[in-house]
Motif scaffolding. Sequence first.
Motif, PDB file in Angstrom:
ATOM      1  N   PRO A   1      -2.357   7.443  10.678  1.00 14.05           N
ATOM      2  CA  PRO A   1      -3.278   6.845   9.685  1.00 14.05           C
ATOM      3  C   PRO A   1      -2.535   6.041   8.613  1.00 14.05           C
ATOM      4  CG  PRO A   1      -3.918   9.109  10.136  1.00 14.05           C
ATOM      5  CD  PRO A   1      -2.593   8.900  10.826  1.00 14.05           C
TER       6      PRO A   1
ATOM      7  N   SER B   1      -3.954   6.423  -1.873  1.00  8.90           N
ATOM      8  CA  SER B   1      -3.032   6.698  -0.770  1.00  8.90           C
ATOM      9  C   SER B   1      -3.392   5.907   0.489  1.00  8.90           C
ATOM     10  CB  SER B   1      -3.087   8.188  -0.430  1.00  8.90           C
ATOM     11  OG  SER B   1      -2.535   8.420   0.839  1.00  8.90           O
ATOM     12  N   PRO B   2      -2.396   5.292   1.152  1.00  6.81           N
ATOM     13  CA  PRO B   2      -2.645   4.621   2.428  1.00  6.81           C
ATOM     14  C   PRO B   2      -3.273   5.549   3.480  1.00  6.81           C
ATOM     15  CG  PRO B   2      -0.485   4.012   1.590  1.00  6.81           C
ATOM     16  CD  PRO B   2      -0.994   5.120   0.698  1.00  6.81           C
ATOM     17  N   VAL B   3      -3.030   6.851   3.359  1.00  7.91           N
ATOM     18  CA  VAL B   3      -3.656   7.781   4.312  1.00  7.91           C
ATOM     19  C   VAL B   3      -5.176   7.712   4.184  1.00  7.91           C
ATOM     20  CG1 VAL B   3      -3.987  10.218   4.911  1.00  7.91           C
ATOM     21  CG2 VAL B   3      -1.687   9.340   4.432  1.00  7.91           C
TER      22      VAL B   3
ATOM     23  N   VAL C   1      -6.868   5.126   3.012  1.00 13.58           N
ATOM     24  CA  VAL C   1      -7.262   3.796   3.513  1.00 13.58           C
ATOM     25  C   VAL C   1      -7.363   3.859   5.045  1.00 13.58           C
ATOM     26  CG1 VAL C   1      -6.666   1.353   3.651  1.00 13.58           C
ATOM     27  CG2 VAL C   1      -6.149   2.630   1.553  1.00 13.58           C
ATOM     28  N   GLY C   2      -6.371   4.512   5.659  1.00  7.75           N
ATOM     29  CA  GLY C   2      -6.373   4.655   7.111  1.00  7.75           C
ATOM     30  C   GLY C   2      -7.570   5.457   7.603  1.00  7.75           C
TER      31      GLY C   2
ATOM     32  N   GLU D   1      -4.404  -2.634   4.228  1.00  2.42           N
ATOM     33  CA  GLU D   1      -3.935  -3.160   2.944  1.00  2.42           C
ATOM     34  C   GLU D   1      -3.169  -4.477   3.094  1.00  2.42           C
ATOM     35  OE1 GLU D   1      -1.492   0.081   1.593  1.00  2.42           O
ATOM     36  OE2 GLU D   1      -3.118   0.972   0.437  1.00  2.42           O
TER      37      GLU D   1
ATOM     38  N   VAL E   1      -2.433   2.654   9.959  1.00  7.11           N
ATOM     39  CA  VAL E   1      -3.781   2.070   9.890  1.00  7.11           C
ATOM     40  C   VAL E   1      -4.052   1.608   8.455  1.00  7.11           C
ATOM     41  CG1 VAL E   1      -6.247   2.480  10.225  1.00  7.11           C
ATOM     42  CG2 VAL E   1      -4.598   3.545  11.778  1.00  7.11           C
ATOM     43  N   GLY E   2      -3.668   2.452   7.493  1.00  6.17           N
ATOM     44  CA  GLY E   2      -3.846   2.102   6.082  1.00  6.17           C
ATOM     45  C   GLY E   2      -3.040   0.872   5.695  1.00  6.17           C
TER      46      GLY E   2
END
Lengths: 294, 294
Positions: A123, B122-124, B126-127, A131, A126-127
């Motif tokens: 993930p 957190s990108p997590v 977003v993912g 972004e 994926v994030g």
Amino acid sequence: MGEIIKGKPVADSITEELIQEVELLSVRGITPKLAIVRVGARGDDLAYEKGALTKCKKVGIETQVVELAADITQDDFIAKIQELNNDASVNGMLIFRPLPQQLDESVIKYIISPEKDVDCFSPVNVGKMTEGDETGFPPCTPTAVMEILKFYDVDVKGKDVTVVGASMVVGKPVSILLLNEFATVTTCHIFTKDSSKMTKEADVVVVGVGVPRLVKENWVREGAVVIDVGINVDKDGNMCGDTDFDNIVDKAAMITPVPGGVGSVTTSILAKHVIKACKQQHHVNSKEIETVMN
Amino acid sequence: MGEIIKGKPVADSITEELIQEVELLSVRGITPKLAIVRVGARGDDLAYEKGALTKCKKVGIETQVVELAADITQDDFIAKIQELNNDASVNGMLIFRPLPQQLDESVIKYIISPEKDVDCFSPVNVGKMTEGDETGFPPCTPTAVMEILKFYDVDVKGKDVTVVGASMVVGKPVSILLLNEFATVTTCHIFTKDSSKMTKEADVVVVGVGVPRLVKENWVREGAVVIDVGINVDKDGNMCGDTDFDNIVDKAAMITPVPGGVGSVTTSILAKHVIKACKQQHHVNSKEIETVMN
């Protein structure tokens, strides 16, 4: 007649570039390495693995195939992934999916180190893709679509692009990557009222749904660019894409063939991601490599 | 005249639901807690903080405001976030952004625990949003848009929805959330050839660009649903949205006002996410709560 934009020249161009990068890494004593994790021996996986191994060999990427028993337990599988995470000689990891039922992908996707996850299982990647963070690894097939457009000088910025399909494998990531390049993106899928209405006005159409020849000649406007991500076998046993290629080719400005289109670029992207991961892990940036070159 | 769909009834309905959840958590001896991390004292942050504190108090969520010096170093900031990560009494964390220049958001976004990251830093998260994984926390404002549509029974499945704006704050996440609900989504932005062409045919239009009254009456078809995420002050000092509300209201089936629209739902989503985080951290699922209720 429209231009048939094949994958091979794109793959060849990427391969050339990667061979150079591997040579420059070798000057520093670094050899990139990909671990392929395969559970059991599914035909699809074996076919892709063969292509990936050939590509890596050509480029100069070391490979390690980790074949695991089809009935491996989740604990054993996780232990194997962690071993590869901790193995500094392994820069990239490709885990074939879908995994068998006893392995919970929703857990395992958090185990693979995002830094080694060259096909966007984690993930975190994926994030990063969403972004527009270019340190990440978007999935290989959608990235192949973007590389083909770039190679054939199709600048999507400000163009109307319709994506048919919204899966996590093709449609959704392609839509995001196109948006990151400032295309005006419309994403269609099984619940769309009339996908043909959405494709008809688009400058670029990308299709990835797995329905043989779904997109007909009257779905596409004169002079459009058509990228076909589908790989199907029709009822007569012929390989075909998701577009009615024979009838669209005269109308489109450019169209990818199936086979010989997007599919032939995917392993080059995989190799590119392994080298990118290797460079990131060794803190080598492209500028340094250029310095070595001069 | 179209229906003016206000945020307040949506916020009230969520608040009622959350008050019940907090009561049921208290039976188990659990009190949800939000930490608000603010660097310096920007007016925007203080205004939002005030609203968030009021909402949390009403719902029964404990709060802790962590005010940090405007010139805090990155190391000290990271240490503070880690302290909050490790503090089991804190279930959710809101870090006001943008952070001052000396703090590198591209590093810090990986420090906040994804489990406590209630506003998608957190990108997590977003993912997870991109994957449609509902254990995550999509950003509050885009989620408020989705809750408003749900509250007013606008089922987006199969509908043509045009989103104007593609920022990570509004446009991109809203597009993804709409796609997750099976809308046919077109995303427009500054490089789009003609956004009005894209909005004109849409069943639902969502706008979040920060341009006062950008979307005119002739951009919207008769009977459309219009969601305005913009909050601007025009040259006469009046607060207004990104749509020309006065002229669209007669044509649209539904339209959100500014102020009193999307903005008034955001803190309710924040509170909802804190309680969701709390429940996840205590392994309480909604079914168990229902059992306690019966």
